[in-house]
Enzyme design. Structure first.
Site, PDB file in Angstrom:
ATOM      1  N   HIS A 122      -9.504  -0.676   3.935  1.00 14.97           N
ATOM      2  CA  HIS A 122      -8.481  -0.786   4.738  1.00 14.97           C
ATOM      3  C   HIS A 122      -7.926   0.580   4.828  1.00 14.97           C
ATOM      4  O   HIS A 122      -8.073   1.530   3.954  1.00 14.97           O
ATOM      5  CB  HIS A 122      -7.352  -1.437   4.141  1.00 14.97           C
ATOM      6  CG  HIS A 122      -6.201  -1.854   5.064  1.00 14.97           C
ATOM      7  ND1 HIS A 122      -5.156  -0.968   5.177  1.00 14.97           N
ATOM      8  CD2 HIS A 122      -5.997  -2.941   5.893  1.00 14.97           C
ATOM      9  CE1 HIS A 122      -4.013  -1.601   6.062  1.00 14.97           C
ATOM     10  NE2 HIS A 122      -4.652  -2.562   6.444  1.00 14.97           N
ATOM     11  N   ASP A 199      -7.994  -2.447  -4.426  1.00 12.07           N
ATOM     12  CA  ASP A 199      -7.156  -3.046  -3.458  1.00 12.07           C
ATOM     13  C   ASP A 199      -7.235  -4.393  -3.452  1.00 12.07           C
ATOM     14  O   ASP A 199      -8.280  -5.025  -3.162  1.00 12.07           O
ATOM     15  CB  ASP A 199      -7.278  -2.374  -2.118  1.00 12.07           C
ATOM     16  CG  ASP A 199      -6.515  -2.950  -0.835  1.00 12.07           C
ATOM     17  OD1 ASP A 199      -5.685  -3.828  -1.322  1.00 12.07           O
ATOM     18  OD2 ASP A 199      -6.784  -2.399   0.045  1.00 12.07           O
ATOM     19  N   GLN A 202      -6.243  -8.542  -0.264  1.00 10.68           N
ATOM     20  CA  GLN A 202      -6.616  -9.812   0.122  1.00 10.68           C
ATOM     21  C   GLN A 202      -7.306 -10.640  -0.711  1.00 10.68           C
ATOM     22  O   GLN A 202      -7.960 -11.966  -0.609  1.00 10.68           O
ATOM     23  CB  GLN A 202      -7.944  -9.473   1.278  1.00 10.68           C
ATOM     24  CG  GLN A 202      -7.454  -8.905   2.407  1.00 10.68           C
ATOM     25  CD  GLN A 202      -6.227  -9.775   3.262  1.00 10.68           C
ATOM     26  OE1 GLN A 202      -6.194 -10.819   3.314  1.00 10.68           O
ATOM     27  NE2 GLN A 202      -5.800  -8.687   4.325  1.00 10.68           N
ATOM     28  N   LYS A 225       1.521 -11.711   1.640  1.00  9.01           N
ATOM     29  CA  LYS A 225       0.178 -12.394   1.822  1.00  9.01           C
ATOM     30  C   LYS A 225      -0.063 -13.259   1.068  1.00  9.01           C
ATOM     31  O   LYS A 225      -0.940 -14.157   1.024  1.00  9.01           O
ATOM     32  CB  LYS A 225      -0.920 -11.373   1.864  1.00  9.01           C
ATOM     33  CG  LYS A 225      -0.794 -10.237   2.767  1.00  9.01           C
ATOM     34  CD  LYS A 225      -2.032  -9.405   2.856  1.00  9.01           C
ATOM     35  CE  LYS A 225      -1.862  -7.851   3.329  1.00  9.01           C
ATOM     36  NZ  LYS A 225      -1.964  -7.764   5.086  1.00  9.01           N
ATOM     37  N   CYS A 370      -7.088  -2.157  11.153  1.00  9.42           N
ATOM     38  CA  CYS A 370      -6.794  -1.185  10.089  1.00  9.42           C
ATOM     39  C   CYS A 370      -8.110  -0.858   9.208  1.00  9.42           C
ATOM     40  O   CYS A 370      -8.068  -0.372   8.171  1.00  9.42           O
ATOM     41  CB  CYS A 370      -5.555  -1.198   9.231  1.00  9.42           C
ATOM     42  SG  CYS A 370      -3.743  -1.635  10.084  1.00  9.42           S
TER      43      CYS A 370
HETATM   44  N1  7TS Z   1      -5.393  -3.549   1.985  1.00 17.78           N
HETATM   45  C1  7TS Z   1      -5.954  -4.690   2.564  1.00 17.78           C
HETATM   46  C2  7TS Z   1      -7.417  -4.817   2.155  1.00 17.78           C
HETATM   47  C3  7TS Z   1      -5.265  -4.953   3.680  1.00 17.78           C
HETATM   48  O1  7TS Z   1      -5.867  -6.310   4.317  1.00 17.78           O
HETATM   49  C4  7TS Z   1      -4.028  -4.998   3.887  1.00 17.78           C
HETATM   50  C5  7TS Z   1      -3.155  -5.406   5.130  1.00 17.78           C
HETATM   51  C6  7TS Z   1      -3.343  -3.883   3.285  1.00 17.78           C
HETATM   52  C7  7TS Z   1      -4.059  -3.302   2.293  1.00 17.78           C
HETATM   53  C8  7TS Z   1      -2.099  -3.328   3.582  1.00 17.78           C
HETATM   54  O2  7TS Z   1      -1.084  -4.341   3.268  1.00 17.78           O
HETATM   55  P1  7TS Z   1       0.568  -3.986   3.473  1.00 17.78           P
HETATM   56  O3  7TS Z   1       1.095  -5.307   2.997  1.00 17.78           O
HETATM   57  O4  7TS Z   1       0.881  -2.688   2.451  1.00 17.78           O
HETATM   58  O5  7TS Z   1       0.542  -3.643   4.875  1.00 17.78           O
HETATM   59  N2  7TS Z   1      -3.902  -6.078   6.039  1.00 17.78           N
HETATM   60  C9  7TS Z   1      -3.705  -6.693   7.092  1.00 17.78           C
HETATM   61  C10 7TS Z   1      -4.552  -7.242   8.198  1.00 17.78           C
HETATM   62  O6  7TS Z   1      -5.539  -7.515   7.737  1.00 17.78           O
HETATM   63  N3  7TS Z   1      -3.870  -7.753   9.104  1.00 17.78           N
HETATM   64  O7  7TS Z   1      -2.620  -7.149   8.981  1.00 17.78           O
HETATM   65  C11 7TS Z   1      -2.437  -6.469   7.722  1.00 17.78           C
END
Ligand code: 7TS
Length: 414
Positions: A122, A199, A202, A225, A370
């Protein structure tokens, strides 16, 4: 195994209708829905305990501080950490990764050093390293992926060297759903003396996690999430590494003392872990909501969550595989992936597909998610994506597949 129909009763939003149709929420990789237990825990905090933490001896502050500290303990146990000292609360996974990029990268990395990221990361695991590398002059290299959407381990081994300072990988890809073998990658990183940052945005919501079993140095994830509220995230770091790291943000609560010296300016001693990394008033309600979300997931059992979602993704792949005019990405074997499937309908952009599905009440995300380098690898600009959680049903996948069939026919007739 849990009963998804019972679970659905805990999620008020699932009673909604969209465009006259029952809501089908397939955008869980962006953010999950919240059960009533989490909503109530946050409400109760503001109704009965609201107070700043670590700042007073009065009863409310003591109660809020206790709950805030309990939340660290819950997270530590949930991911197999040794203690709450290894759990830093931040805003989200993005902030957790930035914390490492700044605290380690800015203070300890320099010219000649290398940071490895993967093509399936990401942007939040790529961009912070690039920003800091521009100041410090280290290189950010990427590891290739295979055609079926796995990390190319040969490429990883060939790029690891004594110059590598940290290897950054997603545990689960937010586009391909691929589950990466982080234990194996940690071993490879440690063999050349590098750190590993996983990371887990997910993976933590969907798989059993054992940071000590995996032997990883850092794990970043977001509460929103995994049934928790927005605005709370976690950085796990091994205690011995975190204790040697410089703070990321400075301010209240992250110091043990600050004293003004006439000649030398200020003498500052940092607070103990994890507070050294938690400057300023934290998101107490968020931490309490996240604790409640973890209690919810633990009642279901993370092995069951994984098994349930594997069945949903198996079913989806089977159905999508039989559809002409639809292409999907990532491993064909459902045991290698989480409940995330990105796809494209021939002749349509991802956003067009998503907005047509919206007419059926089906919420899917579209765009580059992203993860633009990954889309470049597959030579596509964007994709549509379904992503599941514990309250999704096989029947919902049937509705989605029937809708897709109609969309394919409609598009071919244009
Ligand atoms: N890393 C991964 C693998 C992600 O999927 C996401 C967010 C992030 C980091 C960042 O997470 P945040 O909570 O700091 O924003 N992914 C997604 C997505 O797949 N669709 O919307 C956000």
């Amino acid at each position: 195994m849990f009963d998804p129909y019972e679970i659905r009763k805990d999620f008020p939003i699932l009673n909604r209708r969209v465009k006259g149709k029952p809501l089908i929420y397939f955008d869980n990789a962006a953010t999950s829905q919240k059960p009533i237990q989490v909503i109530e825990a946050i409400r109760n905090y503001y109704m009965y305990y609201n107070s700043n933490v670590h700042r007073g001896v009065h009863t409310l502050s003591q109660e809020a501080s206790q709950l805030y500290e309990d939340a660290h303990d819950y997270v530590a146990k949930f991911i197999g950490a040794r203690s709450f000292r290894e759990i830093v609360f931040v805003k989200n996974a993005t902030e957790a990764i930035n914390l490492v990029a700044y605290s380690l990268g800015l203070h300890e990395f320099g010219e000649g050093d290398e940071v490895l990221v993967t093509l399936m990361d990401h942007h939040s695991n790529i961009v912070p390293w690039n920003i800091v590398s521009e100041v410090k002059g280290f290189k950010v290299k990427y590891v290739n992926i295979t055609g079926d959407g796995r990390i190319d381990m040969d490429d990883l081994y060939s790029k690891l060297s004594s110059n590598t300072r940290i290897v950054c990988v997603p545990h689960v890809s937010n586009v391909l759903g691929t589950i990466n073998d982080v234990k194996l990658i940690a071993k490879a990183a440690h063999e050349v003396g590098a750190y590993i940052l996983v990371d887990g945005a997910q993976s933590v919501p969907h798989l059993p996690i054992d940071v000590r079993g995996f032997d990883i140095d850092f794990l970043a994830f977001s509460g929103h999430k995994m049934l928790g509220p927005m605005g709370i995230g976690v950085l796990y770091g091994k205690e011995e590494i975190l204790s040697d790291m410089e703070p990321f943000l400075g301010g209240g609560d992250m110091i043990s003392s600050v004293s003004a010296r006439a000649r030398e300016g200020f003498n500052i001693i940092y607070n103990a872990l994890p507070w050294k990394f938690e400057a300023g008033t934290p998101n107490v309600a968020g931490a309490i909501g996240l604790m409640e979300a973890i209690k919810y997931l633990e009642r279901l059992g993370m092995d069951n969550v994984r098994r349930y979602e594997e069945e949903l993704v198996r079913y989806t792949i089977e159905k999508l595989g039989g559809l002409d005019g639809v292409e999907f990405y990532g491993p064909r074997d459902p045991s290698l992936r989480c409940g995330v499937v990105a796809f494209n309908v021939e002749g349509l952009g991802g956003h067009e597909t998503a907005s047509l599905l919206d007419d059926y009440g089906i919420m899917v995300r579209s765009g580059h998610h992203c993860a633009q380098p990954l889309h470049e690898f597959f030579r596509i600009n964007n994709s549509a994506r379904v992503s599941y959680y514990i309250y999704n049903l096989r029947e919902e996948i049937d509705v989605f597949i029937e809708a897709l069939k109609e969309i394919v026919v409609m598009t071919s007739e244009l």
